[in-house]
Design a protein around this motif. Structure first.
Motif, short mmCIF file in Angstrom:
data_model
loop_
_atom_site.label_atom_id
_atom_site.label_comp_id
_atom_site.label_asym_id
_atom_site.label_seq_id
_atom_site.Cartn_x
_atom_site.Cartn_y
_atom_site.Cartn_z
N LEU A 8 -7.91 2.07 50.01
CA LEU A 8 -6.81 2.20 49.04
C LEU A 8 -7.00 3.47 48.19
N LEU A 9 -8.22 3.72 47.76
CA LEU A 9 -8.48 4.94 46.99
C LEU A 9 -8.21 6.18 47.84
N ILE A 10 -8.63 6.16 49.08
CA ILE A 10 -8.40 7.29 49.97
C ILE A 10 -6.90 7.56 50.11
N GLN A 11 -6.11 6.51 50.26
CA GLN A 11 -4.65 6.66 50.35
C GLN A 11 -4.09 7.23 49.04
N THR A 12 -4.57 6.76 47.91
CA THR A 12 -4.12 7.24 46.60
C THR A 12 -4.47 8.71 46.43
N LEU A 13 -5.65 9.10 46.87
CA LEU A 13 -6.06 10.51 46.81
C LEU A 13 -5.14 11.38 47.67
N ARG A 14 -4.81 10.90 48.87
CA ARG A 14 -3.91 11.66 49.77
C ARG A 14 -2.55 11.85 49.12
N LYS A 92 7.05 13.40 38.86
CA LYS A 92 6.50 12.63 39.98
C LYS A 92 5.02 12.95 40.18
N CYS A 93 4.65 14.21 40.00
CA CYS A 93 3.25 14.60 40.13
C CYS A 93 2.41 13.93 39.04
N ALA A 94 2.93 13.93 37.82
CA ALA A 94 2.20 13.29 36.71
C ALA A 94 1.95 11.82 37.02
N GLU A 95 2.95 11.15 37.52
CA GLU A 95 2.82 9.73 37.87
C GLU A 95 1.72 9.52 38.92
N SER A 96 1.73 10.35 39.94
CA SER A 96 0.73 10.26 41.00
C SER A 96 -0.67 10.57 40.46
N CYS A 97 -0.76 11.58 39.60
CA CYS A 97 -2.06 11.96 39.03
C CYS A 97 -2.64 10.83 38.17
N PHE A 98 -1.80 10.21 37.35
CA PHE A 98 -2.29 9.12 36.50
C PHE A 98 -2.73 7.92 37.33
N LYS A 99 -1.99 7.63 38.39
CA LYS A 99 -2.38 6.54 39.31
C LYS A 99 -3.73 6.85 39.95
#
Length: 108
Positions: A8-14, A92-99
């Motif tokens: 899951l972390l790997i997917q979030t990083l991608r 959208k980038c901010a949202e992804s970065c915070f996640k």
């Protein structure tokens, strides 16, 4: 740490790498590029760090916890900068970065 455990972390990083790369490219096309310099810089740094941590997780690096802590800080910094801009790609980038920052903190 194992690859399976961190899937899951790997997917979030991608996803974060993709969001940062897209934001980086979109920022270069904005009318006032000078205003976007810090956003562009952090997009690059964040994408690079996330890609590096992803690789290290897939090889079960003994430094993954330490790298995740650093990655979390970079993701937060990028998210904070992107959040300042009204552009859709920045939001959208901010949202992804915070996640991603949260996911990294969880294993750090």
């Amino acid at each position: 740490m194992s690859y399976e455990k961190n899937r899951l972390l790997i997917q979030t990083l991608r996803e974060c790498v993709e969001a940062c790369n897209y934001c980086f490219q979109a920022c270069l096309k904005e009318e006032n590029v000078k205003m976007m310099v810090e956003c562009i810089r952090l997009d690059r740094e964040c994408a690079d760090m996330c890609a590096f941590l992803e690789r290290e997780l897939t090889i079960d690096s003994s430094f993954a916890h330490d790298l995740a802590e650093i990655c979390s800080k970079i993701c937060e910094a990028c998210g904070n900068e992107c959040q300042k801009h009204e552009h859709d790609h920045c939001q959208k980038c901010a949202e992804s970065c915070f996640k991603c920052a949260k996911a990294c903190k969880d294993i750090a």
